[in-house]
Design a protein around this motif. Sequence first.
Motif, PDB file in Angstrom:
ATOM      1  N   LEU A 137       0.844  -1.196   0.000  1.00 49.46           N
ATOM      2  CA  LEU A 137       0.000   0.000   0.000  1.00 49.46           C
ATOM      3  C   LEU A 137       0.876   1.241   0.000  1.00 49.46           C
ATOM      4  O   LEU A 137       1.796   1.364   0.816  1.00 49.46           O
ATOM      5  CB  LEU A 137      -0.924   0.015   1.222  1.00 49.46           C
ATOM      6  CG  LEU A 137      -1.869  -1.192   1.369  1.00 49.46           C
ATOM      7  CD1 LEU A 137      -2.697  -1.058   2.635  1.00 49.46           C
ATOM      8  CD2 LEU A 137      -2.773  -1.319   0.161  1.00 49.46           C
ATOM      9  N   CYS A 140       0.677   3.454   3.523  1.00 48.55           N
ATOM     10  CA  CYS A 140       1.385   3.079   4.751  1.00 48.55           C
ATOM     11  C   CYS A 140       2.637   2.240   4.505  1.00 48.55           C
ATOM     12  O   CYS A 140       3.509   2.169   5.359  1.00 48.55           O
ATOM     13  CB  CYS A 140       0.439   2.322   5.683  1.00 48.55           C
ATOM     14  SG  CYS A 140      -0.264   0.819   4.960  1.00 48.55           S
ATOM     15  N   CYS A 142       2.721  -1.126   4.064  1.00 48.73           N
ATOM     16  CA  CYS A 142       2.582  -2.504   4.544  1.00 48.73           C
ATOM     17  C   CYS A 142       2.503  -3.465   3.363  1.00 48.73           C
ATOM     18  O   CYS A 142       1.903  -3.159   2.329  1.00 48.73           O
ATOM     19  CB  CYS A 142       1.337  -2.636   5.415  1.00 48.73           C
ATOM     20  SG  CYS A 142       1.428  -1.684   6.946  1.00 48.73           S
ATOM     21  N   LEU A 149      -6.042  -9.806   0.512  1.00 48.29           N
ATOM     22  CA  LEU A 149      -6.962  -8.744   0.108  1.00 48.29           C
ATOM     23  C   LEU A 149      -8.284  -9.310  -0.395  1.00 48.29           C
ATOM     24  O   LEU A 149      -9.351  -8.742  -0.136  1.00 48.29           O
ATOM     25  CB  LEU A 149      -6.326  -7.893  -0.997  1.00 48.29           C
ATOM     26  CG  LEU A 149      -5.380  -6.766  -0.559  1.00 48.29           C
ATOM     27  CD1 LEU A 149      -4.839  -6.061  -1.793  1.00 48.29           C
ATOM     28  CD2 LEU A 149      -6.089  -5.763   0.324  1.00 48.29           C
ATOM     29  N   CYS A 157      -6.130  -1.022   6.225  1.00 52.15           N
ATOM     30  CA  CYS A 157      -4.998  -1.942   6.171  1.00 52.15           C
ATOM     31  C   CYS A 157      -5.124  -3.018   7.255  1.00 52.15           C
ATOM     32  O   CYS A 157      -5.521  -2.736   8.384  1.00 52.15           O
ATOM     33  CB  CYS A 157      -3.699  -1.157   6.349  1.00 52.15           C
ATOM     34  SG  CYS A 157      -2.226  -2.193   6.368  1.00 52.15           S
ATOM     35  N   HIS A 158      -4.772  -4.245   6.905  1.00 55.90           N
ATOM     36  CA  HIS A 158      -4.912  -5.368   7.843  1.00 55.90           C
ATOM     37  C   HIS A 158      -3.882  -5.324   8.965  1.00 55.90           C
ATOM     38  O   HIS A 158      -4.100  -5.934  10.020  1.00 55.90           O
ATOM     39  CB  HIS A 158      -4.780  -6.689   7.087  1.00 55.90           C
ATOM     40  CG  HIS A 158      -5.805  -6.882   6.020  1.00 55.90           C
ATOM     41  ND1 HIS A 158      -7.151  -6.689   6.219  1.00 55.90           N
ATOM     42  CD2 HIS A 158      -5.667  -7.249   4.712  1.00 55.90           C
ATOM     43  CE1 HIS A 158      -7.817  -6.935   5.096  1.00 55.90           C
ATOM     44  NE2 HIS A 158      -6.940  -7.273   4.162  1.00 55.90           N
ATOM     45  N   THR A 159      -2.773  -4.670   8.770  1.00 54.99           N
ATOM     46  CA  THR A 159      -1.707  -4.677   9.775  1.00 54.99           C
ATOM     47  C   THR A 159      -1.671  -3.410  10.625  1.00 54.99           C
ATOM     48  O   THR A 159      -1.554  -3.485  11.846  1.00 54.99           O
ATOM     49  CB  THR A 159      -0.341  -4.854   9.077  1.00 54.99           C
ATOM     50  OG1 THR A 159      -0.204  -3.843   8.082  1.00 54.99           O
ATOM     51  CG2 THR A 159      -0.243  -6.219   8.423  1.00 54.99           C
ATOM     52  N   CYS A 160      -1.766  -2.235   9.992  1.00 57.85           N
ATOM     53  CA  CYS A 160      -1.652  -0.991  10.761  1.00 57.85           C
ATOM     54  C   CYS A 160      -2.971  -0.238  10.908  1.00 57.85           C
ATOM     55  O   CYS A 160      -3.062   0.685  11.719  1.00 57.85           O
ATOM     56  CB  CYS A 160      -0.620  -0.056  10.114  1.00 57.85           C
ATOM     57  SG  CYS A 160      -1.087   0.536   8.474  1.00 57.85           S
ATOM     58  N   PHE A 164      -7.123   3.142   2.931  1.00 54.83           N
ATOM     59  CA  PHE A 164      -6.515   3.137   1.605  1.00 54.83           C
ATOM     60  C   PHE A 164      -7.600   3.003   0.546  1.00 54.83           C
ATOM     61  O   PHE A 164      -8.756   2.653   0.839  1.00 54.83           O
ATOM     62  CB  PHE A 164      -5.497   1.996   1.476  1.00 54.83           C
ATOM     63  CG  PHE A 164      -6.108   0.612   1.475  1.00 54.83           C
ATOM     64  CD1 PHE A 164      -6.448  -0.021   0.283  1.00 54.83           C
ATOM     65  CD2 PHE A 164      -6.347  -0.048   2.666  1.00 54.83           C
ATOM     66  CE1 PHE A 164      -7.017  -1.281   0.281  1.00 54.83           C
ATOM     67  CE2 PHE A 164      -6.920  -1.311   2.675  1.00 54.83           C
ATOM     68  CZ  PHE A 164      -7.256  -1.928   1.483  1.00 54.83           C
ATOM     69  N   VAL A 169      -3.096   0.326  -4.017  1.00 61.59           N
ATOM     70  CA  VAL A 169      -2.613  -1.057  -4.035  1.00 61.59           C
ATOM     71  C   VAL A 169      -1.702  -1.239  -5.253  1.00 61.59           C
ATOM     72  O   VAL A 169      -2.118  -1.043  -6.393  1.00 61.59           O
ATOM     73  CB  VAL A 169      -3.786  -2.045  -4.093  1.00 61.59           C
ATOM     74  CG1 VAL A 169      -3.267  -3.484  -4.101  1.00 61.59           C
ATOM     75  CG2 VAL A 169      -4.718  -1.829  -2.908  1.00 61.59           C
TER      76      VAL A 169
END
Length: 306
Positions: A137, A140, A142, A149, A157-160, A164, A169
């Motif tokens: 992304l 961010c 990540c 996705l 975002c799945h981590t932070c 988005f 992407v």
Amino acid sequence: MGCDGGTIPKRHELVKGPKKVEKVDKDAELVAQWNYCTLSQEILRRPIVACELGRLYNKDAVIEFLLDKSSEKALGKAASHIKSIKNVTELKLSDNPAWEGDKGNTKGDKHDDLQRARFICPVVGLEMNGRHRFCFLRSCGCVFSERALKEIKAEVCHTCGAAFQEDDVIVLNGTKEDVEMLKKRMEERRLKVKLGKKAKKPKVAESVSKPDASEEFPGPSKGMTGKPEETGLDSKEKKSSTAHKIPATNGSSSGKVGKPPCGATKRSIAESEESEAYKSLFTTHSSAKRSKEESAHWVTHTSYCF
């Protein structure tokens, strides 16, 4: 037609046929794309960055390339679209716990597993070895697999947890079709930025050309500040004093100062018909007369007098 030793040459040794097209080993190509820098051809090491076309670089190699623009390098064509450090994004990668690196094969008696990768997807757990499609992304940085996705659809975002859009992407080391699509997005994005800058410039020029309201309509000067009553009284007193001190000559309109006639008698200011404010300016006024008790004496009785 024999050679030394009585050997007979064959046809393929004498007649040169068409050259065979060399096929690139897929495993070697994947290792080169995912483990080595596109610009310097060195092993990828943190900090790792990616461009808008999805290629991987070492950050120090990109900085050296931007600083050393005079040297024409063959590998510089791969990074010709990078104009500044803002065109790349630093990646947040998740380490693979099963990765041993070069520690397990110091003697050379162990098989190198090319499927094993240094980084993995933090959501699904797939290894980033080129067998699976990975993306990052721009907002961010990540990195996770494309399967994450698709399986877990979200606008965050799945981590932070940063928001988005679809344009953020970017596929890493994608196919030719992916690269063409990303190139179109990059050109459109940069065109919008240029148009935005051009739209801001005329606004700034208009604001500079227009003078402030204080300059168009200046207020009273510092020298004219003061109470209106005091200025009015002063002007009246000055006019009256000039009228008494400088009487006009016999019918002369030239405005020259002349002496009073010899037979004219002097009039006291106390008996004149002027205002009390004007009379108070002189010592003959009652307010200027003080008793001996009210008046101060120049002798001061202190310890220094004795």
